[in-house]
Write an enzyme that holds these catalytic residues in place. Structure first.
Site, PDB file in Angstrom:
ATOM      1  N   SER A 157       3.938   2.280   8.262  1.00 17.23           N
ATOM      2  CA  SER A 157       3.656   1.404   7.275  1.00 17.23           C
ATOM      3  C   SER A 157       5.309   1.193   6.522  1.00 17.23           C
ATOM      4  O   SER A 157       5.358   2.202   6.198  1.00 17.23           O
ATOM      5  CB  SER A 157       2.828   1.833   6.197  1.00 17.23           C
ATOM      6  OG  SER A 157       1.570   2.435   7.194  1.00 17.23           O
ATOM      7  N   ASP A 207       0.854  -7.394   2.407  1.00 11.70           N
ATOM      8  CA  ASP A 207       1.525  -6.445   1.771  1.00 11.70           C
ATOM      9  C   ASP A 207       2.573  -5.815   2.291  1.00 11.70           C
ATOM     10  O   ASP A 207       3.663  -5.713   2.651  1.00 11.70           O
ATOM     11  CB  ASP A 207       0.657  -5.481   3.086  1.00 11.70           C
ATOM     12  CG  ASP A 207       0.573  -4.523   3.170  1.00 11.70           C
ATOM     13  OD1 ASP A 207       1.217  -3.201   1.682  1.00 11.70           O
ATOM     14  OD2 ASP A 207      -0.531  -3.133   3.704  1.00 11.70           O
ATOM     15  N   HIS A 228       0.943  -0.868  -0.145  1.00 10.41           N
ATOM     16  CA  HIS A 228       0.061   0.055  -0.226  1.00 10.41           C
ATOM     17  C   HIS A 228       0.824   1.484  -0.088  1.00 10.41           C
ATOM     18  O   HIS A 228      -0.176   2.215  -0.248  1.00 10.41           O
ATOM     19  CB  HIS A 228      -1.381  -0.060   1.212  1.00 10.41           C
ATOM     20  CG  HIS A 228      -0.729   0.566   2.449  1.00 10.41           C
ATOM     21  ND1 HIS A 228       0.147  -0.268   3.168  1.00 10.41           N
ATOM     22  CD2 HIS A 228      -0.340   1.408   3.053  1.00 10.41           C
ATOM     23  CE1 HIS A 228       0.641   0.046   4.545  1.00 10.41           C
ATOM     24  NE2 HIS A 228       0.147   0.875   4.098  1.00 10.41           N
TER      25      HIS A 228
END
Length: 716
Positions: A651, A222, A86
């Site tokens: 992230s 991810d 992402h």
């Protein structure tokens, strides 16, 4: 006075070095004083110098800012970089076309020659960090007003960064911590030649999409892979085919040993923003104005986007990144409000404030310095509420929510050039706008934005007092009797900014009169004018809040000398540490600490793109062909949870074991603890991570890109 305050702050922190705390985003230069003993007791086998060193390579040299809002890590001596899917999503989408759809199909460069340049993508290394509190506060007196104080601080910071820049090409920033009670000088080195190496299809990299976002159990691969390039001297260089893979000062070895319950785990990264010291009035504002604005406005806009995305593959590709970015913090806001209410955080804050008020009255010295802090904070938050709501709504509806106004507003540079009549400036503005137009129209659906415009105009008018409306509303309501759909239709018929052909035709023969008469340009300027006015109306209250917050935090430290204090996140490098573990979200429910590929198959729904499973992945599961990446129990782990303290910006952060080896990538938090940016919840707060073995399994067994595995340092 300031030197004594800084020394007191450091002594307070040093005295807390033996306190155990999984909560906290810690500054690396202070690990030796604050954390290393506890971390070693928990399972860390490295020294503080091996984590952070100024004079030699250390773990921090493998950690980067990826783009403008994520973390990444170097995993080879050839510049290979790992981050979340992402985080790379925007670059992957920009490089995708309907013919080469890397979002849907994935991408794997078979050689360095096949790696795709990612224009505009930057990777930034932190090279140096030191405490400069005394230098920043030199000559700053307690009785200075806000403007005088800030002017003195800015002058000191300018002097510090100017001196730091001598003899190097780094970028130097001074950042404040504890609301201005402490300052650090940080030096960065930025690389601009970054290339896309590989990523799984979104059916793996975003498996679960928005339904599973912020939720556990997760089953998402991810991750995405890029490579950093440099000039032949090893220094940053603009893209060139002649550039070579960058050799980082340190790269992370990759462990195949897996994790077990209670294993030590740490993350390094760049957490964006937390507000752990926010007073009760600030929490009310965050919940009732900031968060509720996102919930209401983005929810309505996303429904429009989703409808058009479902009806068109082209629109789906155009708006994939936009929708993902919008929905992420829309859902976060819903979860945060829910969590703050469930944990009764407001009552806890009010109790702390009551104790602070009592303590502030306990001595003449306390009363003089801290006696008015809470009253000032309350008045500032209360007085700005109407205009603060209006500014948040205007930002979400018409400044950022409506694409056409924002794009049209960019033509201000051309208006200035045309008005001045300077041909060189006109040509430069035209060139800049033409480039901007190519990017804008590639990912723009005018029919979709027309629907959004009508809805956002109506939403702002419905929820915000008319004294805060941009002035163009008067003409719209007079000419169209408040029919915003009709107004939007006419605007999109007449504006030169709604199609690439019309925009290019205008740039070929730019006219000041035509630009100024354009309805989208006129409205866009009106919106920006009103937004700036609202920000100005909020400025005095914000200054009061800033000053009071600095004193409030300083007072809390004096009042609670045995409490662990750490600064709020501000997108500078931090370390958090904790352990692998499960949790109990509610009565009679216990979530174990890992998920497996079996769970992917159980969630499969071929009629729902969020839970589509590629055939190749199903084949590998059916034959349990996991290679050396399977766990000793015979399963293939996908995700696992730790209690590391993270937030947005983390992230892509590496999850590292006690030996300094990569065991996973942080990519999410859990729904039950969405209050975490404001209040850490030790019983519920979880960091959701991709197991590094699943990453390698997808690269090797699924994609056949074993050449990437070969350049990593693998620890069996």
């Amino acid at each position: 006075m300031k030197k004594l305050l800084s020394l007191s702050l450091l002594l307070l922190l040093i005295n807390l070095s033996k306190a155990k705390a999984d909560e906290g985003m810690w500054l690396l230069p202070l690990l030796q004083q604050l954390n290393i003993e506890t971390m070693n007791e928990m399972g860390l086998e490295l020294s503080a110098e091996e984590l952070f060193s100024i004079n030699q390579s250390s773990l921090k040299d493998a950690i980067v800012i990826f783009g403008g809002g994520c973390t990444g890590e170097m995993i080879s001596d050839q510049g290979l970089l790992l981050t979340n899917h992402h985080c790379g999503y925007g670059q992957i989408q920009e490089l995708s076309t309907l013919e080469n759809n890397y979002l849907d199909n994935g991408f794997w460069a078979a050689s360095k020659e096949e790696e795709l340049p990612a224009p505009g993508l930057k990777v930034t290394f932190m090279r140096h960090m030191e405490d400069v509190t005394n230098r920043v506060l030199e000559g700053v007196a307690e009785d200075m007003d806000h403007e005088t104080r800030q002017k003195a601080i800015r002058a000191n910071i300018d002097s510090i960064t100017k001196a730091a820049a001598e003899g190097n090409d780094y970028e130097h920033l001074v950042r404040d911590y504890f609301a201005g009670n402490q300052y650090f000088l940080i030096s960065y080195e930025e690389f601009t030649d970054v290339r896309f190496v590989g990523a799984p299809p979104s059916s793996i990299g975003k498996f679960g999409y928005d339904t599973d976002n912020w939720m556990w159990p997760r089953h998402t691969g991810d991750f995405s892979i890029f490579r950093v390039y440099a000039g032949h001297d090893g220094k940053p260089a603009d893209y060139s085919p002649d550039n070579i893979p960058y050799q980082p000062l340190h790269h992370l070895p990759v462990s195949l040993q897996g994790v077990e319950m209670d294993d030590f785990a740490m993350t390094l990264g760049f957490p964006g923003s937390t507000q752990r010291y926010l007073p009760s009035w600030g929490i009310q504002e965050r919940m009732n104005i900031f968060n509720q604005t996102l919930i209401t406005v983005r929810g309505e806009k996303q429904d429009i986007w989703a409808e058009d995305m479902a009806a068109s593959d082209k629109v789906r590709l155009q708006y994939a990144t936009k929708f993902s970015r919008s929905s992420n913090y829309w859902k976060n806001s819903i979860g945060m409000n829910r969590g703050l209410e469930a944990l009764d955080v407001l009552s806890q804050k009010r109790e702390l404030e009551a104790r602070f008020a009592e303590w502030a009255e306990s001595s003449a010295a306390n009363q003089e310095r801290y006696g008015k802090v809470l009253a000032t904070v309350k008045e500032a938050y209360t007085s700005r509420a109407p205009q603060y709501k209006a500014s948040n709504y205007l930002r979400e509806t018409l400044v950022n929510g409506t694409e056409i106004y924002r794009f049209a507003g960019g033509a201000k540079i051309l208006e200035n050039a045309l008005e001045a009549g300077h041909q060189t400036a006109i040509d430069s503005a035209v060139s800049e706008l033409r480039s901007a137009g190519e990017v804008f129209f590639k990912d723009y659906s005018a029919p979709t934005d027309q629907k959004v415009l009508a809805a956002m105009l109506a939403r702002y008018a419905q929820d915000i007092e008319n004294r805060f409306w941009p002035d163009f509303y008067t003409e719209v309501n007079k000419k169209y009797q408040g029919d915003y759909q009709k107004y939007a239709e006419k605007l999109f018929e007449k504006s030169l900014f709604t199609s690439q052909a019309a925009f290019e035709a205008f740039l070929a023969k730019p006219s000041l009169k035509k630009l100024r008469k354009d309805p989208a340009y006129q409205a866009g300027r009106s919106v920006r004018k009103q937004y700036n006015k609202l920000l100005g109306m909020n400025r005095e209250a914000q200054q009061q809040i800033d000053n009071a917050s600095r004193l409030f935090i300083a007072g809390l430290m004096e009042m609670q000398p045995d409490k662990v204090f750490y600064p709020d996140a501000n997108f500078t490098m931090r370390l958090s540490y904790g352990t692998v573990g499960d949790y109990e979200p509610r009565d009679a429910v216990r979530y174990k600490h890992y998920t497996t590929l079996q769970g992917v198959m159980e969630k499969e729904d071929p009629d729902n793109f969020e839970f589509f499973v590629p055939e190749r992945l199903k084949e590998l599961h059916a034959t349990t062909d996991y290679g050396r990446y399977g766990d000793k129990d015979g399963s293939l782990w996908v995700n696992f949870t730790t209690n590391n303290d993270i937030t947005g910006g983390n992230s892509g952060s590496p999850v590292i074991n006690g030996k300094g080896q990569l065991i996973g990538l942080a990519f999410d938090g859990n729904w039950e603890a969405m209050s975490g940016d404001i209040a850490f919840e030790p019983e519920l707060q979880k960091c959701i991570n991709v197991d590094i073995r699943y990453v390698l399994f997808i690269i090797d067994k699924y994609a056949g890109a074993s050449h990437l595995i070969d350049e990593m340092t693998i620890v069996e």
